[in-house]
Design a protein around this motif. Sequence first.
Motif, PDB file in Angstrom:
ATOM      1  N   GLU A   2      -4.812  -0.676  11.094  1.00 26.95           N
ATOM      2  CA  GLU A   2      -5.345  -2.040  11.148  1.00 26.95           C
ATOM      3  C   GLU A   2      -5.314  -2.711   9.776  1.00 26.95           C
ATOM      4  O   GLU A   2      -5.088  -3.921   9.670  1.00 26.95           O
ATOM      5  N   THR A   3      -5.517  -1.929   8.718  1.00 22.49           N
ATOM      6  CA  THR A   3      -5.533  -2.514   7.371  1.00 22.49           C
ATOM      7  C   THR A   3      -4.143  -2.956   6.909  1.00 22.49           C
ATOM      8  O   THR A   3      -4.021  -3.751   5.971  1.00 22.49           O
ATOM      9  N   LEU A   4      -3.094  -2.465   7.586  1.00 21.56           N
ATOM     10  CA  LEU A   4      -1.726  -2.775   7.165  1.00 21.56           C
ATOM     11  C   LEU A   4      -1.158  -4.033   7.825  1.00 21.56           C
ATOM     12  O   LEU A   4      -0.167  -4.587   7.344  1.00 21.56           O
ATOM     13  N   PHE A  48       9.359  -2.436  11.181  1.00 22.10           N
ATOM     14  CA  PHE A  48       8.811  -1.453  10.247  1.00 22.10           C
ATOM     15  C   PHE A  48       8.281  -0.283  11.071  1.00 22.10           C
ATOM     16  O   PHE A  48       7.391  -0.443  11.891  1.00 22.10           O
ATOM     17  N   ILE A  49       8.895   0.895  10.874  1.00 28.08           N
ATOM     18  CA  ILE A  49       8.417   2.107  11.541  1.00 28.08           C
ATOM     19  C   ILE A  49       7.535   2.855  10.548  1.00 28.08           C
ATOM     20  O   ILE A  49       7.969   3.176   9.434  1.00 28.08           O
ATOM     21  N   LEU A  50       6.306   3.105  10.954  1.00 24.54           N
ATOM     22  CA  LEU A  50       5.325   3.735  10.068  1.00 24.54           C
ATOM     23  C   LEU A  50       5.156   5.206  10.401  1.00 24.54           C
ATOM     24  O   LEU A  50       5.399   5.622  11.541  1.00 24.54           O
ATOM     25  N   PRO A  51       4.746   6.000   9.433  1.00 27.85           N
ATOM     26  CA  PRO A  51       4.404   7.388   9.763  1.00 27.85           C
ATOM     27  C   PRO A  51       3.134   7.417  10.610  1.00 27.85           C
ATOM     28  O   PRO A  51       2.433   6.404  10.719  1.00 27.85           O
ATOM     29  N   GLU A  52       2.841   8.540  11.215  1.00 23.38           N
ATOM     30  CA  GLU A  52       1.621   8.642  12.018  1.00 23.38           C
ATOM     31  C   GLU A  52       0.387   8.459  11.130  1.00 23.38           C
ATOM     32  O   GLU A  52       0.351   8.960   9.998  1.00 23.38           O
ATOM     33  N   VAL A  92      18.559   1.348   8.010  1.00 25.21           N
ATOM     34  CA  VAL A  92      17.450   1.412   7.055  1.00 25.21           C
ATOM     35  C   VAL A  92      17.787   0.592   5.811  1.00 25.21           C
ATOM     36  O   VAL A  92      18.876   0.722   5.250  1.00 25.21           O
ATOM     37  N   VAL A  93      16.854  -0.249   5.407  1.00 18.03           N
ATOM     38  CA  VAL A  93      16.989  -0.983   4.141  1.00 18.03           C
ATOM     39  C   VAL A  93      16.327  -0.178   3.026  1.00 18.03           C
ATOM     40  O   VAL A  93      16.890   0.017   1.957  1.00 18.03           O
ATOM     41  N   PHE A  94      15.116   0.310   3.292  1.00 11.56           N
ATOM     42  CA  PHE A  94      14.435   1.193   2.345  1.00 11.56           C
ATOM     43  C   PHE A  94      13.384   1.993   3.101  1.00 11.56           C
ATOM     44  O   PHE A  94      12.976   1.630   4.194  1.00 11.56           O
ATOM     45  N   GLY A  95      12.987   3.107   2.517  1.00 11.03           N
ATOM     46  CA  GLY A  95      11.972   3.946   3.139  1.00 11.03           C
ATOM     47  C   GLY A  95      12.536   5.243   3.690  1.00 11.03           C
ATOM     48  O   GLY A  95      13.674   5.630   3.387  1.00 11.03           O
ATOM     49  N   ASP A  96      11.741   5.900   4.515  1.00 12.59           N
ATOM     50  CA  ASP A  96      12.078   7.222   5.043  1.00 12.59           C
ATOM     51  C   ASP A  96      13.080   7.105   6.199  1.00 12.59           C
ATOM     52  O   ASP A  96      12.717   6.758   7.332  1.00 12.59           O
ATOM     53  N   ASP A 149       0.840  -1.189   0.000  1.00 11.85           N
ATOM     54  CA  ASP A 149       0.000   0.000   0.000  1.00 11.85           C
ATOM     55  C   ASP A 149       0.883   1.251   0.000  1.00 11.85           C
ATOM     56  O   ASP A 149       2.005   1.245   0.504  1.00 11.85           O
ATOM     57  N   ALA A 150       0.357   2.348  -0.534  1.00 14.32           N
ATOM     58  CA  ALA A 150       1.117   3.597  -0.617  1.00 14.32           C
ATOM     59  C   ALA A 150       1.571   4.091   0.754  1.00 14.32           C
ATOM     60  O   ALA A 150       2.648   4.685   0.892  1.00 14.32           O
ATOM     61  N   VAL A 151       0.778   3.830   1.796  1.00  9.74           N
ATOM     62  CA  VAL A 151       1.150   4.263   3.149  1.00  9.74           C
ATOM     63  C   VAL A 151       2.427   3.557   3.598  1.00  9.74           C
ATOM     64  O   VAL A 151       3.298   4.158   4.241  1.00  9.74           O
ATOM     65  N   LEU A 152       2.546   2.285   3.243  1.00  9.24           N
ATOM     66  CA  LEU A 152       3.748   1.535   3.607  1.00  9.24           C
ATOM     67  C   LEU A 152       4.980   2.090   2.893  1.00  9.24           C
ATOM     68  O   LEU A 152       6.088   2.067   3.435  1.00  9.24           O
ATOM     69  N   GLN A 153       4.777   2.592   1.693  1.00  7.66           N
ATOM     70  CA  GLN A 153       5.889   3.153   0.929  1.00  7.66           C
ATOM     71  C   GLN A 153       6.513   4.336   1.655  1.00  7.66           C
ATOM     72  O   GLN A 153       7.701   4.632   1.488  1.00  7.66           O
ATOM     73  N   SER A 154       5.713   5.020   2.474  1.00 13.25           N
ATOM     74  CA  SER A 154       6.240   6.180   3.202  1.00 13.25           C
ATOM     75  C   SER A 154       6.774   5.797   4.578  1.00 13.25           C
ATOM     76  O   SER A 154       7.183   6.655   5.352  1.00 13.25           O
ATOM     77  N   GLY A 155       6.775   4.497   4.898  1.00 13.01           N
ATOM     78  CA  GLY A 155       7.335   4.010   6.156  1.00 13.01           C
ATOM     79  C   GLY A 155       8.814   3.713   6.026  1.00 13.01           C
ATOM     80  O   GLY A 155       9.498   4.193   5.104  1.00 13.01           O
ATOM     81  N   CYS A 156       9.329   2.909   6.929  1.00 13.46           N
ATOM     82  CA  CYS A 156      10.771   2.664   6.991  1.00 13.46           C
ATOM     83  C   CYS A 156      11.013   1.221   7.443  1.00 13.46           C
ATOM     84  O   CYS A 156      10.704   0.871   8.591  1.00 13.46           O
ATOM     85  N   PHE A 157      11.555   0.376   6.560  1.00 14.31           N
ATOM     86  CA  PHE A 157      11.892  -1.006   6.906  1.00 14.31           C
ATOM     87  C   PHE A 157      13.335  -1.038   7.390  1.00 14.31           C
ATOM     88  O   PHE A 157      14.242  -0.561   6.702  1.00 14.31           O
TER      89      PHE A 157
END
Length: 630
Positions: free
Chosen positions: A386-388, A375-379, A452-456, A346-354
Motif C-alpha cells: 500500500e505504501t508503494l 511494474f512487477i514487484l517481489p512478494e 525489462v527496462v531495469f530491475g530483476d 523506495d528500496a523495495v521498488l529497486q528489487s522489482g522489475c519495470f
Amino acid sequence: MHNSPVINLLHQLEPFSNLPEQSLQELAASMDVVYFPQGSKFALQLHENPEENASLYILIKGRIAEFDNEGRQTALYLHHTFFGESVLLKKLNESNYEVKEEAIAYRLPGGKFLEWVKMPELANYFFNSITDKLDQLHKSRQMASSSEALMELVVDAPVKPLNILSAQATVASAISQMATTQVDACLVKLDRASHEVQDVMSEYGILTAMDLLKAISHDPNVLNQAVDPFAQSPVISVHRHDYLFNALLKMTRHYVNRLVIRGDNEPVGFLYQKDLMGHFATQSGLGMLSLEQVTSREEIEPVLRQVDDLITNLNARGVKTHYIAKLATEVYRKVFQKVFDLLEPDAVLQSGCFIVMGSEGRAEQVMRTDQDNAFILPEMDEQTFETLKPFAERLTQSLIDLGFPRCPGEVMVCNPLWFQPINSFKQQLKSWMNTQDETGFMNVSIFLDAEVVFGDEALLKDCKQLVSDWVKNYPQFLRHFAKPVFQFETPVNFFGRLVSEKQDQQDLLDLKKGGIFAIVHGVRCLALEFGISQTNTHWRIKALMESGFFSESFGHELGESLNFFNTLRLENMIDLKQSGVNASEFESKQNKIQVTNLTTIQQDLLKDAFDVVKRFKKMLNHHYKLDTLL
C-alpha cells in the motif's frame, strides 16, 4: 522527340532514371504530348487492335483521379507521376479516370512500353518482388544523401590505433604506451580469458586511463604490478564494416565513449565518441549520450527533442524504420530508468522489475506514443504494498510530462492491474488466459511483448514461463488467441485496388488495422507456439524462417511489408507533429494515411504489401484451422 524537357523529366522519375542516356533519348523519341480537359473521363484497357491499346502516361501538369468499378477513388496522379502500366501488364482489365484539373502528359504507346519494360533497368521495378522494390527504394534514398556520415561504414570514420598488451605487462608500461600513441586505452590479452566462447574479442579485456588513475589513487605502488587484474571485460566492439549508425547505437546502449573496432579475425582499432560525433553532420546524438549525467527532469526534455529531430533526419535519409526504432528504443529506456532514479524510489521498488510492452517492448516504437508499461514487484505484505502505490502514480505522471501520453487502455503502472507483486500478477495472467475473452486476449498479447527496462529480470521470466507452460497444457488456446488476426479487413478489393474510407473530405486508410496488426499479432502467436523468446517482430520472423515455418523469400517479404507500413506511419506522424496538431488529434490520426497523397510508387508498393498480408492470413487460417472454429 529529342527535346530536353522530356529527358529531364525521365532523369528525375524512377525507374526510368535508371536507363542509360542513349536509351533515354530513344524512349523520349517514342513519346508525344496529349491534353486532357478538366472534367473529362476516359478508360484504359487492352484491345485486340494494338492501335487502340492502353498507353503509359506521364503527367507534366494537372491532376487525374483513378476509380475502381464501384466508383471509389483509388489514386490521384499529379505532375511527375505515371499511370496505365497496370492495364498494360495485365494486372487489371480496365482502369477508369477523371480529370480533376486540366492536364498535359507525355504518352508512350502501349506496344512501345511493353518493348521497353523488358530492359533490366525497368523490369527490376515492374516485375520484382516487394522485397526487391523496397530495397531499391531505400538504396535510392540513401544514395541521395550519401554524404551523410550516418550512412557510412565504421572503417570510413577516424580510427585510433590499438595498444595491445600482454596480461603480464606492467601498469607503468601501459601508461607509457598510452602516452606514446596518445590513445587513452589499451587492450589486454587476458590469461583468464574464456575459451568456451568462440569470439574475436573473448580473449581480450580493456584498460582505460581512468581505470589506471583509480588504481594509482588507491595504491601508488601499483606501477610495477601486472595490468591483468585491472582490465575490464567483456569488451564492447563493432565490426569495421558495420554502419556508423549502429556504432552510435552501441555507445548509447552501453554508456561508453569508445568502441573497439574488430575485423573478422582480430581487433583493428578504436572508435571514439568525440571523433564519431565530429564526423557526423549533426550533433543530435550528443544529448543522448549525456543522459547519465542528467540531474533533473527538465534536463531530459531537450534530449527528447533532439531525438525527435534525429528520427526525422534519419527517415529522410532512407534509414529503415526498424533501425530508427532500435535507436529510439535505447534512448527511451534510458529515459525511463533516469526518471525512476530521479524519483528516489523506495528500496523495495529497486528489487522489482519495470517492463515496457506493446510496440515499446517490441522495440518498434519510434515517435513518443502512449505508454504501455508495468511494474512487477517481489512478494511483500499488504501494508508495504500500500505504501508503494503513490510512487506508481508519480512515475506515470512524470512520463506524461515528458511527452509519453497516458495509455487509452490504462496499461500503465498507475493502474493496479499493471502494478502488483509477482504472485498476484501470475494469478491475473491465469485469469486472462482462462477467460479467453477479448479483454483477456488483448492483455495477454500486450504482456507477451514485455521487455525489462531495469530491475530483476527473473520476475518477468517467471511470468512468461507461466504463459508458455499454459500453452503447452492447453494447445487449443492458440487457435482462439490467433483469431483476432482476422478482426480487420485487408483494404484491397477483388480487383487489387486500395479501399479507403471517407473522413473529413479525405480518403484515409488505417495502416494499423489494415496491415500492421495482422503481421504483429500473427507472428506473435507463432512465436508463442514455437517457443521463440524474442519480442521484436523482425527477430521473431527471422526465428520462424530458421525454424522452417516461413520460407526465406516469404519471411523477407513479410518483414519488408511491415517495415514499409511502419515507414508510411512514421512519415504520417512526423507530418502531424510538424503541423502542430493537439495530442487527441494526433492519437486519432497517427495510423491513418491519406491515400491520394502517396506517390504512384508508394501506392503500388502498398498494394503489394497488402497482398503479402492476405497471403499471411491464409497461411494462419490453414495452420490454426480457424475457419472451423466456432
